[in-house]
Write a protein that holds these residues in place. Structure first.
Motif, PDB file in Angstrom:
ATOM      1  N   ALA A 116      34.533  31.508  23.292  1.00 35.90           N
ATOM      2  CA  ALA A 116      35.596  32.654  23.183  1.00 35.90           C
ATOM      3  C   ALA A 116      35.852  33.081  24.682  1.00 35.90           C
ATOM      4  CB  ALA A 116      34.975  33.663  22.371  1.00 35.90           C
ATOM      5  N   PRO A 117      37.115  33.677  24.902  1.00 34.15           N
ATOM      6  CA  PRO A 117      37.306  34.077  26.331  1.00 34.15           C
ATOM      7  C   PRO A 117      36.518  35.471  26.586  1.00 34.15           C
ATOM      8  CG  PRO A 117      39.234  33.687  25.085  1.00 34.15           C
ATOM      9  CD  PRO A 117      38.230  33.422  24.030  1.00 34.15           C
ATOM     10  N   GLU A 118      36.378  35.522  27.634  1.00 35.94           N
ATOM     11  CA  GLU A 118      35.180  36.545  28.281  1.00 35.94           C
ATOM     12  C   GLU A 118      35.912  37.842  29.126  1.00 35.94           C
ATOM     13  OE1 GLU A 118      31.415  37.115  31.084  1.00 35.94           O
ATOM     14  OE2 GLU A 118      31.441  35.413  29.567  1.00 35.94           O
ATOM     15  N   TYR A 119      36.215  38.909  28.722  1.00 36.24           N
ATOM     16  CA  TYR A 119      36.880  39.837  29.909  1.00 36.24           C
ATOM     17  C   TYR A 119      36.144  39.685  31.206  1.00 36.24           C
ATOM     18  CZ  TYR A 119      38.675  44.131  31.858  1.00 36.24           C
ATOM     19  OH  TYR A 119      39.377  45.340  32.497  1.00 36.24           O
ATOM     20  N   ALA A 120      37.028  39.611  32.167  1.00 35.60           N
ATOM     21  CA  ALA A 120      36.533  39.463  33.488  1.00 35.60           C
ATOM     22  C   ALA A 120      36.880  40.501  34.590  1.00 35.60           C
ATOM     23  CB  ALA A 120      36.871  38.084  34.022  1.00 35.60           C
ATOM     24  N   GLY A 121      37.791  41.502  33.995  1.00 38.83           N
ATOM     25  CA  GLY A 121      38.227  42.810  34.840  1.00 38.83           C
ATOM     26  C   GLY A 121      39.633  42.518  34.921  1.00 38.83           C
ATOM     27  N   GLU A 133      26.154  26.482  30.379  1.00 36.17           N
ATOM     28  CA  GLU A 133      27.632  26.724  30.347  1.00 36.17           C
ATOM     29  C   GLU A 133      28.323  26.385  31.489  1.00 36.17           C
ATOM     30  OE1 GLU A 133      28.239  30.835  29.416  1.00 36.17           O
ATOM     31  OE2 GLU A 133      27.937  30.380  27.194  1.00 36.17           O
ATOM     32  N   THR A 134      29.482  25.878  31.648  1.00 34.79           N
ATOM     33  CA  THR A 134      30.325  25.790  32.609  1.00 34.79           C
ATOM     34  C   THR A 134      31.609  26.538  32.604  1.00 34.79           C
ATOM     35  OG1 THR A 134      31.405  23.723  31.702  1.00 34.79           O
ATOM     36  CG2 THR A 134      29.510  23.496  33.217  1.00 34.79           C
ATOM     37  N   LEU A 135      32.066  27.077  33.904  1.00 34.18           N
ATOM     38  CA  LEU A 135      33.193  27.704  33.897  1.00 34.18           C
ATOM     39  C   LEU A 135      34.442  26.615  34.040  1.00 34.18           C
ATOM     40  CD1 LEU A 135      34.420  30.655  33.888  1.00 34.18           C
ATOM     41  CD2 LEU A 135      34.177  30.617  36.502  1.00 34.18           C
ATOM     42  N   GLU A 136      35.289  26.862  33.009  1.00 38.98           N
ATOM     43  CA  GLU A 136      36.477  26.134  33.052  1.00 38.98           C
ATOM     44  C   GLU A 136      37.860  26.396  33.288  1.00 38.98           C
ATOM     45  OE1 GLU A 136      36.179  22.677  31.995  1.00 38.98           O
ATOM     46  OE2 GLU A 136      33.829  23.165  31.590  1.00 38.98           O
ATOM     47  N   ALA A 137      38.167  27.698  33.051  1.00 42.48           N
ATOM     48  CA  ALA A 137      39.559  28.040  33.189  1.00 42.48           C
ATOM     49  C   ALA A 137      39.494  29.821  33.049  1.00 42.48           C
ATOM     50  CB  ALA A 137      40.370  27.420  32.296  1.00 42.48           C
ATOM     51  N   TYR A 138      40.623  30.409  33.240  1.00 42.86           N
ATOM     52  CA  TYR A 138      40.944  31.700  33.015  1.00 42.86           C
ATOM     53  C   TYR A 138      42.506  31.946  32.316  1.00 42.86           C
ATOM     54  CZ  TYR A 138      43.853  32.266  37.260  1.00 42.86           C
ATOM     55  OH  TYR A 138      44.789  32.278  38.228  1.00 42.86           O
ATOM     56  N   THR A 139      42.441  32.931  31.715  1.00 45.70           N
ATOM     57  CA  THR A 139      43.861  33.316  31.282  1.00 45.70           C
ATOM     58  C   THR A 139      44.228  35.003  31.668  1.00 45.70           C
ATOM     59  OG1 THR A 139      43.129  34.039  29.165  1.00 45.70           O
ATOM     60  CG2 THR A 139      43.678  31.838  29.394  1.00 45.70           C
ATOM     61  N   GLU A 196      49.070  46.946  34.445  1.00 47.79           N
ATOM     62  CA  GLU A 196      47.904  46.327  34.759  1.00 47.79           C
ATOM     63  C   GLU A 196      47.465  45.126  33.960  1.00 47.79           C
ATOM     64  OE1 GLU A 196      43.185  47.750  33.449  1.00 47.79           O
ATOM     65  OE2 GLU A 196      44.899  49.019  32.971  1.00 47.79           O
ATOM     66  N   ILE A 197      47.168  44.148  34.502  1.00 50.77           N
ATOM     67  CA  ILE A 197      46.685  42.743  33.989  1.00 50.77           C
ATOM     68  C   ILE A 197      45.298  42.506  33.616  1.00 50.77           C
ATOM     69  CG2 ILE A 197      47.008  40.434  34.374  1.00 50.77           C
ATOM     70  CD1 ILE A 197      49.661  41.681  34.128  1.00 50.77           C
ATOM     71  N   ALA A 198      44.995  42.140  32.485  1.00 46.63           N
ATOM     72  CA  ALA A 198      43.506  41.862  32.292  1.00 46.63           C
ATOM     73  C   ALA A 198      43.309  40.394  32.291  1.00 46.63           C
ATOM     74  CB  ALA A 198      43.054  42.251  30.776  1.00 46.63           C
ATOM     75  N   PHE A 199      42.337  39.924  32.860  1.00 48.87           N
ATOM     76  CA  PHE A 199      41.612  38.794  33.310  1.00 48.87           C
ATOM     77  C   PHE A 199      40.805  38.179  32.356  1.00 48.87           C
ATOM     78  CE2 PHE A 199      43.641  39.667  37.033  1.00 48.87           C
ATOM     79  CZ  PHE A 199      44.560  38.908  37.347  1.00 48.87           C
ATOM     80  N   TYR A 200      40.424  36.963  31.877  1.00 53.55           N
ATOM     81  CA  TYR A 200      39.443  36.657  30.938  1.00 53.55           C
ATOM     82  C   TYR A 200      39.019  35.076  31.246  1.00 53.55           C
ATOM     83  CZ  TYR A 200      41.225  40.132  27.929  1.00 53.55           C
ATOM     84  OH  TYR A 200      41.580  41.478  27.376  1.00 53.55           O
ATOM     85  N   LEU A 201      37.896  35.061  31.327  1.00 48.77           N
ATOM     86  CA  LEU A 201      37.254  33.725  31.753  1.00 48.77           C
ATOM     87  C   LEU A 201      37.035  32.871  30.279  1.00 48.77           C
ATOM     88  CD1 LEU A 201      34.464  34.877  34.018  1.00 48.77           C
ATOM     89  CD2 LEU A 201      36.577  33.902  34.566  1.00 48.77           C
ATOM     90  N   ILE A 202      37.213  31.395  30.888  1.00 53.24           N
ATOM     91  CA  ILE A 202      36.858  30.550  29.443  1.00 53.24           C
ATOM     92  C   ILE A 202      35.801  29.754  30.082  1.00 53.24           C
ATOM     93  CG2 ILE A 202      37.918  28.554  28.150  1.00 53.24           C
ATOM     94  CD1 ILE A 202      40.595  30.099  28.352  1.00 53.24           C
ATOM     95  N   ARG A 203      34.733  29.544  29.368  1.00 53.72           N
ATOM     96  CA  ARG A 203      33.573  28.822  29.651  1.00 53.72           C
ATOM     97  C   ARG A 203      33.526  27.574  28.551  1.00 53.72           C
ATOM     98  NH1 ARG A 203      30.864  31.797  33.021  1.00 53.72           N
ATOM     99  NH2 ARG A 203      30.912  34.174  32.825  1.00 53.72           N
ATOM    100  N   SER A 204      32.788  26.649  28.985  1.00 52.91           N
ATOM    101  CA  SER A 204      32.597  25.449  27.884  1.00 52.91           C
ATOM    102  C   SER A 204      31.121  25.227  27.847  1.00 52.91           C
ATOM    103  CB  SER A 204      33.248  24.233  28.509  1.00 52.91           C
ATOM    104  OG  SER A 204      32.790  23.247  27.646  1.00 52.91           O
ATOM    105  N   ARG A 205      30.469  25.280  26.633  1.00 53.58           N
ATOM    106  CA  ARG A 205      29.130  24.816  26.298  1.00 53.58           C
ATOM    107  C   ARG A 205      28.976  23.554  25.678  1.00 53.58           C
ATOM    108  NH1 ARG A 205      26.698  29.304  23.149  1.00 53.58           N
ATOM    109  NH2 ARG A 205      26.920  30.482  25.145  1.00 53.58           N
TER     110      ARG A 205
END
Length: 156
Positions: A83-88, A115-121, A68-77
């Protein structure tokens, strides 16, 4: 050899072993196989085009299936990353690939208007074994998300 010198040499050897194997002195990481998570950039032509966050889990160059791999969104304000946000999450397939898909494109990824969506990890954490093998936890670098108007703020 003095006691202080012996302690320094032992500490150095432990650190070197940890860096070389990716496992070791961190609690919960001993006795595991080193793992790597890689992510790729995401782009879309429109705000409604489906997008997929993907990650590949490998160990010693071989794909790891069933993890199982967890994905996190990185936003910019205002130009600063939040802080990274859990995305599923997703489960890796035979190629070691896991995916978190958004069918409605970037508009399905909620974001405040400032906010703008910049990246994910992506991240693999050790929750037991996969096919009898225990892999060390691993994090990816960040990958850019290049999609028009990535968030519900686009609708207003």
């Amino acid at each position: 050899m003095s006691r202080r010198m012996t302690v320094a040499v032992v500490a150095g050897l432990l650190l070197a072993a940890t860096l070389l194997t990716g496992c070791g002195i961190v609690p919960g990481t001993s006795g595991c196989e080193a793992a790597t998570v890689e992510v790729t950039e995401v782009s879309a032509e429109s705000g409604t085009e489906p997008i997929a966050l993907t990650a590949r889990l490998t160990s010693d160059g071989a794909s790891v299936e069933g993890a199982e791999i967890a994905f996190y969104l990185i936003r910019s304000r205002d130009g600063e990353d939040q802080a990274p946000e859990y995305a599923g999450s997703g489960i890796t397939d035979a190629e070691g690939l896991a995916e978190r898909r958004y069918e409605g494109g970037s508009q399905d990824i909620l974001a405040a208007t400032s906010e703008t969506l910049e990246a994910y990890t992506a991240e693999y954490t050790t929750d037991g074994t996969v096919d009898g093998t225990r892999y060390c936890g691993a994090d990816s670098d960040r990958a850019a998300i290049d999609v028009p108007c990535a968030g519900f703020g686009c609708r207003w």
